[in-house]
Structures are given as C-alpha cells and as structure tokens.
Design a protein around this motif. Structure first.
Motif, PDB file in Angstrom:
ATOM      1  N   THR A  61       0.854  -1.193   0.000  1.00 53.24           N
ATOM      2  CA  THR A  61       0.000   0.000   0.000  1.00 53.24           C
ATOM      3  C   THR A  61       0.888   1.241   0.000  1.00 53.24           C
ATOM      4  OG1 THR A  61      -0.212   0.511   2.371  1.00 53.24           O
ATOM      5  CG2 THR A  61      -1.614  -1.267   1.496  1.00 53.24           C
ATOM      6  N   ASP A  64      -1.323   5.935   2.565  1.00 48.46           N
ATOM      7  CA  ASP A  64      -2.022   7.221   2.529  1.00 48.46           C
ATOM      8  C   ASP A  64      -3.026   7.450   3.657  1.00 48.46           C
ATOM      9  OD1 ASP A  64      -3.947   5.439   1.672  1.00 48.46           O
ATOM     10  OD2 ASP A  64      -4.325   6.431  -0.250  1.00 48.46           O
ATOM     11  N   GLY A  72      -4.480  10.886   2.165  1.00 50.66           N
ATOM     12  CA  GLY A  72      -4.695  10.893   0.731  1.00 50.66           C
ATOM     13  C   GLY A  72      -3.414  11.069  -0.056  1.00 50.66           C
ATOM     14  N   HIS A 100      -4.591   1.628  -1.558  1.00 53.69           N
ATOM     15  CA  HIS A 100      -4.882   2.491  -0.413  1.00 53.69           C
ATOM     16  C   HIS A 100      -4.560   1.804   0.909  1.00 53.69           C
ATOM     17  CE1 HIS A 100      -6.592   5.715  -2.717  1.00 53.69           C
ATOM     18  NE2 HIS A 100      -7.521   4.939  -3.251  1.00 53.69           N
TER      19      HIS A 100
END
Length: 290
Positions: A61, A64, A72, A100
């Motif tokens: 990932t 974020d 983000g 994510h």
C-alpha cells in the motif's frame, strides 16, 4: 595422465564452488506499508547488500492513511519519498504499490501483482509477515504472499511475466503474536554490527517514527527535536532483546558467537515454498557462515 585428469576435475570443482559462493542471491521482502519491511528485515537486508547481493522491499500500500493530520495523495507522496530515501540508506531497491492504506484485500488482482514482483526479481528468498496480526493490511499481505507461493512457477498464471524455474524459499518475518500459534524461527541473523545503520535507515520514515506512531501511543510529546536524540529515541524504542526461541536458533547457527547478542532478526520457513536443508540455508544466508 591420471594426475592431469584429477587436477582438471579438482579445478572444475573449485571453480564451480567459487561461482556458487559468488552468485548473487535475490531477496524480495513484502510489507503492507512503507516502513514495514524496514522494521522486520532491515538489518538482514543491510548484511545481504554489504555482501553484494540484491534486495528489494515492496510495500503493498502507499500508506495514505497513516497520519493524524493529513492523508490521501499528499501523505502518499511523503511516504513514497521517505521509502526511497530509506532504500538508499539500506542499500536496497524500494517499490511502493498504489493500493490504499487500510483497504488492502487478498484479491486475485493483488495476488497477480505479487507474483509478477517475485518473478521480475527472480527471487531466491521471499519474506513477508505471517497472516496473523493486529492490522488487516499486515494479515492480507501475508495471505497474498502465501497465495503466490507455488503459483510463481505456473506458466499459465500471469503469463506476461516468465515463470520462475524453481519455487523460492518463502519465509515469515518475526512477530510476537501467540494465537493461533507463536512464531517459530528456523533462521536467526545477528544484526548487532548493523543495528545503528538499520535505525538510521528507518529514521527516513519521519512521518511514521517521529509523528504518527508516537501519536497513536500517546507519546508524541516525548519525541526529541534534534536528529541525534531522535536516533537514540528510535533505537531504544525498536531494541527487542532476543527471546528464548530466537536465542536457541542463534546458537544453532552461530555457536558461541550467539552469547551476548543484543539484536537479531528471526525468520520462519513457510511450508508452501521450497523446503531447504541447513546446507542450502547456509548458501542462501551467507552471513550465517561467518
């Protein structure tokens, strides 16, 4: 004539032995987030790199979600930059995949990504967390890498990347979780000589070790401001005395050199990959021969 033949055979044997010792070992380590590989395998990675072998860290990932004040795309850029700096300090290649943080799932698409990464690196050793952990991203990283084992040699799976000719050794990195079963190290590597370098490399992840993780534990106000004090802070925080099972494994590989060891990294062989003998492990982990 007989002496000549014997000499030629001896030369070829020695040349083959030298080649096998000099041959590059390809190690790929998977973590859920930027900084996970560093914590679990950083010292061993440095030792491999110092011996001239190839190591790659892969974060599944982009991290974020790992902060209290930002997130983000803004946070992902910071964490990728930190990972690249850490890679330079460790002497390894670092890649961050665009999934994510907090949303990683053991899907077919993600399994194929893992298979491709292992094949492209032509891995001899694959390291990942066990699939029992407090964080779902960590658990699913373990599952995804487990599911890639064996499939990396199947030609009709992800056919755009040539399959490996042999299944690598798959290893779990050390953890402290006890249920459903505790971690049982088959290999333990002394990292005392490179522990400070590991801490320096980990410190590249500033947003994590001096911001996010102290915040989650309620210790943000205890983080020092200057670099030296921060390194001391991180070293004390990440210094884990080898437990009884790890010490037993260290003695197996190092003998008396294991006495008084302060820092080590343990690895457990996954049943789904190649099952190496002790002699094979000595070749795959040349630092154990020291």
């Amino acid at each position: 004539m007989k002496k000549i033949i014997i000499s030629i055979i001896s030369f070829l044997f020695m040349a083959n032995t030298a080649f096998s010792q000099d041959q590059k070992i390809n190690v790929i380590v998977f973590g859920a987030h930027p900084d996970d590989c560093d914590q679990d395998t950083g010292g061993t990675a440095i030792l491999f790199a110092q011996l001239g072998h190839r190591v790659k860290f892969v974060s599944l990932t982009n991290g974020d979600a790992g902060h209290y004040a930002m997130g983000g795309g803004e946070l992902a850029k910071i964490r990728i930059a930190e990972a690249m700096e850490a890679g330079k300090r460790f002497g390894v290649e670092y890649e961050v995949l665009d999934n994510h943080d907090g949303e990683l799932m053991p899907t077919l698409a993600n399994r194929l990504k893992v298979i491709r990464e292992i094949r492209k690196w032509n891995a001899d050793i694959v390291i990942a967390p066990r699939p029992n952990d407090y964080h779902p991203d960590h658990r699913y990283t373990g599952i995804l890498v487990q599911d890639a084992a064996y499939m990396v040699i199947v030609p009709n799976v992800a056919p755009e990347v040539p399959p490996l000719k042999k299944n690598p050794v798959f290893l779990y990195s050390e953890d402290r979780f006890q249920k459903p079963n505790p971690f049982e190290p088959d290999i333990a590597v002394i990292i005392d000589p490179v522990f400070d370098k590991k801490i320096y490399a980990m410190a590249a992840h500033e947003s994590q070790f001096f911001d996010w993780l102290p915040w989650t534990s309620g210790n943000l106000d205890k983080v020092p401001k200057d670099e030296k004090s921060r390194l001391d802070f991180l070293a004390k925080w990440r210094a884990f005395t080898p437990n009884e099972t790890t010490l037993k494994t260290l003695k197996k590989w190092y003998g008396d050199k294991a006495i008084g060891v302060k820092h080590a990294e343990g690895f457990e062989i996954c049943e789904y990959g190649k099952q190496p003998s002790d002699e094979e492990l000595k070749k795959l982990f040349p630092m154990l021969r020291k």
